[in-house]
Design an enzyme around this catalytic site. Structure first.
Site, PDB file in Angstrom:
ATOM      1  N   ARG A  50       0.842  -1.193   0.000  1.00  0.00           N
ATOM      2  CA  ARG A  50       0.000   0.000   0.000  1.00  0.00           C
ATOM      3  C   ARG A  50       0.881   1.248   0.000  1.00  0.00           C
ATOM      4  O   ARG A  50       1.149   1.837   1.048  1.00  0.00           O
ATOM      5  CB  ARG A  50      -0.924  -0.004   1.218  1.00  0.00           C
ATOM      6  CG  ARG A  50      -1.881  -1.187   1.227  1.00  0.00           C
ATOM      7  CD  ARG A  50      -2.699  -1.208   2.516  1.00  0.00           C
ATOM      8  NE  ARG A  50      -3.628  -2.322   2.534  1.00  0.00           N
ATOM      9  CZ  ARG A  50      -4.437  -2.605   3.557  1.00  0.00           C
ATOM     10  NH1 ARG A  50      -4.412  -1.838   4.638  1.00  0.00           N
ATOM     11  NH2 ARG A  50      -5.260  -3.642   3.512  1.00  0.00           N
ATOM     12  N   ASP A  52       2.101   5.044  -0.256  1.00  0.00           N
ATOM     13  CA  ASP A  52       1.468   6.282   0.184  1.00  0.00           C
ATOM     14  C   ASP A  52       1.316   7.279  -0.950  1.00  0.00           C
ATOM     15  O   ASP A  52       1.872   7.105  -2.041  1.00  0.00           O
ATOM     16  CB  ASP A  52       2.302   6.922   1.302  1.00  0.00           C
ATOM     17  CG  ASP A  52       2.210   6.173   2.613  1.00  0.00           C
ATOM     18  OD1 ASP A  52       1.235   5.425   2.812  1.00  0.00           O
ATOM     19  OD2 ASP A  52       3.124   6.337   3.452  1.00  0.00           O
ATOM     20  N   TYR A 110      12.582  -1.676  -2.231  1.00  0.00           N
ATOM     21  CA  TYR A 110      12.329  -0.255  -2.440  1.00  0.00           C
ATOM     22  C   TYR A 110      13.654   0.455  -2.723  1.00  0.00           C
ATOM     23  O   TYR A 110      14.706   0.059  -2.215  1.00  0.00           O
ATOM     24  CB  TYR A 110      11.707   0.388  -1.197  1.00  0.00           C
ATOM     25  CG  TYR A 110      10.240   0.121  -0.996  1.00  0.00           C
ATOM     26  CD1 TYR A 110       9.288   1.018  -1.484  1.00  0.00           C
ATOM     27  CD2 TYR A 110       9.805  -1.000  -0.298  1.00  0.00           C
ATOM     28  CE1 TYR A 110       7.934   0.792  -1.280  1.00  0.00           C
ATOM     29  CE2 TYR A 110       8.450  -1.235  -0.098  1.00  0.00           C
ATOM     30  CZ  TYR A 110       7.526  -0.334  -0.593  1.00  0.00           C
ATOM     31  OH  TYR A 110       6.176  -0.565  -0.392  1.00  0.00           O
ATOM     32  N   ARG A 195      10.684   5.692   4.513  1.00  0.00           N
ATOM     33  CA  ARG A 195      10.870   7.144   4.556  1.00  0.00           C
ATOM     34  C   ARG A 195      11.448   7.594   5.893  1.00  0.00           C
ATOM     35  O   ARG A 195      12.265   8.528   5.943  1.00  0.00           O
ATOM     36  CB  ARG A 195       9.546   7.833   4.263  1.00  0.00           C
ATOM     37  CG  ARG A 195       9.090   7.667   2.819  1.00  0.00           C
ATOM     38  CD  ARG A 195       7.665   8.151   2.609  1.00  0.00           C
ATOM     39  NE  ARG A 195       7.509   9.538   2.991  1.00  0.00           N
ATOM     40  CZ  ARG A 195       6.327  10.126   3.209  1.00  0.00           C
ATOM     41  NH1 ARG A 195       5.203   9.417   3.082  1.00  0.00           N
ATOM     42  NH2 ARG A 195       6.264  11.398   3.541  1.00  0.00           N
TER      43      ARG A 195
END
Length: 242
Positions: A50, A52, A110, A195
């Site tokens: 999911r 952002d 990522y 992040r």
């Protein structure tokens, strides 16, 4: 009933995120609408992750069940014909009924892109950090992550999870083409985790935090001890492995 697996790329700039929400446009909603248009039936689209608002993907994976007999390649071509220009499907494949894009994923990768200078063209796809960064010390912090650890300090406080432990397989910074790129691979990620890790390591790289604080932040299990969350535009979901 068939189970179709999709491999998806999207520019997250103008989306509220992957997941369908009432406050704006989502990737999940756009693809679901396109499937309904092509196959003439409602479906439940399940995503591997999911992402952002503002976060991008080059290798998002999703699946849905359908009664349609349309060939998978025809489904792929049809969907790409009606999807908006900021979403593209790279593959559509028949998979076993039991396949679940989220729960069957073994590893997710990522990458986060930090630029050394401002770029009007790249402003939606990288974070310009005006401070001089020590990549070596950032890598020293990154090398503390491989293995299984508790990442509560790097998770949004409202996250609804049973536990905060993740197993990191790869964590490293590298310099490339005027940017520094962080790559992380793990069995799972918490909400806001990448992040928060990037923001904290940038604080270490610019000398705002000492390297010794990184381990202390990890063991504190307190989000307020970590650095700011890096902005979303530099983050890409690169790959999901099954």
């Amino acid at each position: 009933m068939r189970n179709i697996k999709l491999t998806i790329e999207y520019d997250g700039t103008n989306f509220v995120g992957w997941q369908m929400q009432s406050n704006g446009r989502s990737v999940q909603e756009e693809i679901s609408k396109a499937i309904g248009q092509i196959l003439r039936e409602p479906v439940t689209l399940i995503g591997a992750g999911r992402t952002d608002s503002g976060v991008h993907a080059r290798g998002q994976v999703a699946n849905f069940h359908t009664r349609s007999t349309m060939d998978a390649q025809a489904i792929l071509n049809g969907l790409n014909g009606v999807l908006p220009e900021d979403i593209c499907l790279h593959a559509a494949d028949d998979v076993p009924q039991s396949f679940h894009a989220r729960y069957d994923a073994r590893l997710r990768t990522y990458r986060y892109f930090v630029s050394h200078g401002p770029s009007p063209i790249g402003r939606y796809f990288q974070w310009f950090v005006k401070f001089r960064l020590d990549v070596d010390v950032m890598n020293d912090a990154a090398q503390m992550l491989p293995g299984e650890h508790d990442f509560e300090s790097f998770c949004k406080s409202e996250a609804e999870v049973n536990h905060f432990r993740c197993t990191i397989m790869k964590s490293r910074w590298a310099e490339a083409s005027g940017m520094i790129v962080y790559e992380i691979e793990a069995n799972r990620f918490l909400h806001g985790m990448v992040r928060a890790l990037v923001g904290t390591m940038v604080d270490i790289g610019r000398g705002f935090l000492p390297l010794s604080s990184f381990q202390e932040i990890m063991t504190a299990k307190d989000r307020s001890k970590a650095g700011m969350a890096a902005p979303p535009q530099g983050l890409f979901l690169e790959q999901v492995l099954y």
